[in-house]
Design an enzyme around this catalytic site. Structure first.
Site, PDB file in Angstrom:
ATOM      1  N   ASN A  61     -40.049   4.003 -17.998  1.00  0.00           N
ATOM      2  CA  ASN A  61     -41.083   4.498 -16.874  1.00  0.00           C
ATOM      3  C   ASN A  61     -41.706   4.658 -17.761  1.00  0.00           C
ATOM      4  OD1 ASN A  61     -38.543   6.272 -18.330  1.00  0.00           O
ATOM      5  ND2 ASN A  61     -38.812   7.602 -16.747  1.00  0.00           N
TER       6      ASN A  61
ATOM      7  N   GLU B 219     -37.944  -1.116 -14.954  1.00  0.00           N
ATOM      8  CA  GLU B 219     -37.742  -2.311 -14.761  1.00  0.00           C
ATOM      9  C   GLU B 219     -39.359  -3.109 -14.201  1.00  0.00           C
ATOM     10  OE1 GLU B 219     -36.213   0.071 -13.542  1.00  0.00           O
ATOM     11  OE2 GLU B 219     -33.941   0.310 -12.484  1.00  0.00           O
TER      12      GLU B 219
ATOM     13  N   CYS C 138     -38.310  -1.329  -7.345  1.00  0.00           N
ATOM     14  CA  CYS C 138     -37.716  -2.146  -8.450  1.00  0.00           C
ATOM     15  C   CYS C 138     -37.016  -3.434  -7.788  1.00  0.00           C
ATOM     16  CB  CYS C 138     -37.460  -1.414  -9.591  1.00  0.00           C
ATOM     17  SG  CYS C 138     -38.073  -0.565 -10.284  1.00  0.00           S
TER      18      CYS C 138
HETATM   19  N1  THU Z   1     -36.578   5.357 -12.481  1.00  0.00           N
HETATM   20  C1  THU Z   1     -36.906   4.057 -13.174  1.00  0.00           C
HETATM   21  O1  THU Z   1     -37.266   4.152 -14.205  1.00  0.00           O
HETATM   22  N2  THU Z   1     -36.115   3.108 -12.537  1.00  0.00           N
HETATM   23  C2  THU Z   1     -35.685   3.285 -11.521  1.00  0.00           C
HETATM   24  O2  THU Z   1     -35.263   2.227 -10.517  1.00  0.00           O
HETATM   25  C3  THU Z   1     -35.355   4.570 -11.099  1.00  0.00           C
HETATM   26  C4  THU Z   1     -36.437   5.974 -11.513  1.00  0.00           C
HETATM   27  C5  THU Z   1     -37.849   6.312 -12.959  1.00  0.00           C
HETATM   28  C6  THU Z   1     -38.922   7.014 -12.275  1.00  0.00           C
HETATM   29  C7  THU Z   1     -39.805   7.825 -12.537  1.00  0.00           C
HETATM   30  O3  THU Z   1     -40.283   8.315 -14.284  1.00  0.00           O
HETATM   31  C8  THU Z   1     -38.138   8.964 -13.016  1.00  0.00           C
HETATM   32  O4  THU Z   1     -36.954   7.903 -13.115  1.00  0.00           O
HETATM   33  C9  THU Z   1     -37.333   9.425 -11.930  1.00  0.00           C
HETATM   34  O5  THU Z   1     -37.098   9.305 -10.656  1.00  0.00           O
END
Ligand code: THU
Length: 133
Positions: free
Chosen positions: A42, A55, A89
């Site tokens: 992320n 993802e 995602c």
């Molecule tokens: N996040 C992800 O990377 N994948 C997910 O499926 C859920 C949320 C990240 C987005 C943000 O940077 C942090 O987690 C908190 O929501």
């Protein structure tokens, strides 16, 4: 083909490279796409709404490399139990899954906990380009 444990190790490694200074929720992803592994993490922003999930950054890396056939997914968070991919995602993963029932999605955390689904279980009756004229 990449075995599940290798994919999980790549997701764990990618998690270390997450850029999550605002939420502190670090997420790593590793996808097997067309027989190759692509990592994602992320990436957040001071303008919070611009954060992109792990993802999706992994999907974008695969597409940029010309790989389109999604075969397996591993996601690593600190959550216990391990957290599953968000709805947005799931939809983006579905776009590249010719057979969502054959795509295994494994969620892990560094403690070694694990949850597994198929993509079809995570997004049943999902919308796809097949519905479009
Ligand atoms: N996040 C992800 O990377 N994948 C997910 O499926 C859920 C949320 C990240 C987005 C943000 O940077 C942090 O987690 C908190 O929501």
């Amino acid at each position: 083909m990449t075995d599940t444990r290798t994919l999980e190790a790549r997701a764990l490694d990618a998690q270390r490279r997450a850029y999550a200074p605002y939420s502190k929720f670090r997420v790593g992803a590793a996808l097997q796409v067309s027989g190759q592994v692509f990592e994602g993490a992320n990436v957040e922003n001071a303008s919070y709404g611009l954060a992109v999930c792990a993802e999706r950054t992994a999907v974008f890396a695969a597409v940029l490399a010309g790989a389109h056939r999604l075969e397996a997914v591993a996601v690593c968070t600190e959550a216990s139990p391990p957290s599953s991919p968000c709805g947005a995602c799931r939809q983006v993963l579905l776009e590249f899954a010719p057979d969502p029932a054959a795509v295994t999605v494994t969620a892990i955390n560094p403690k070694g906990e694990r949850r597994t689904w198929t993509l079809a279980e995570l997004i049943p009756d999902g919308f796809s380009g097949r519905e479009l004229p």
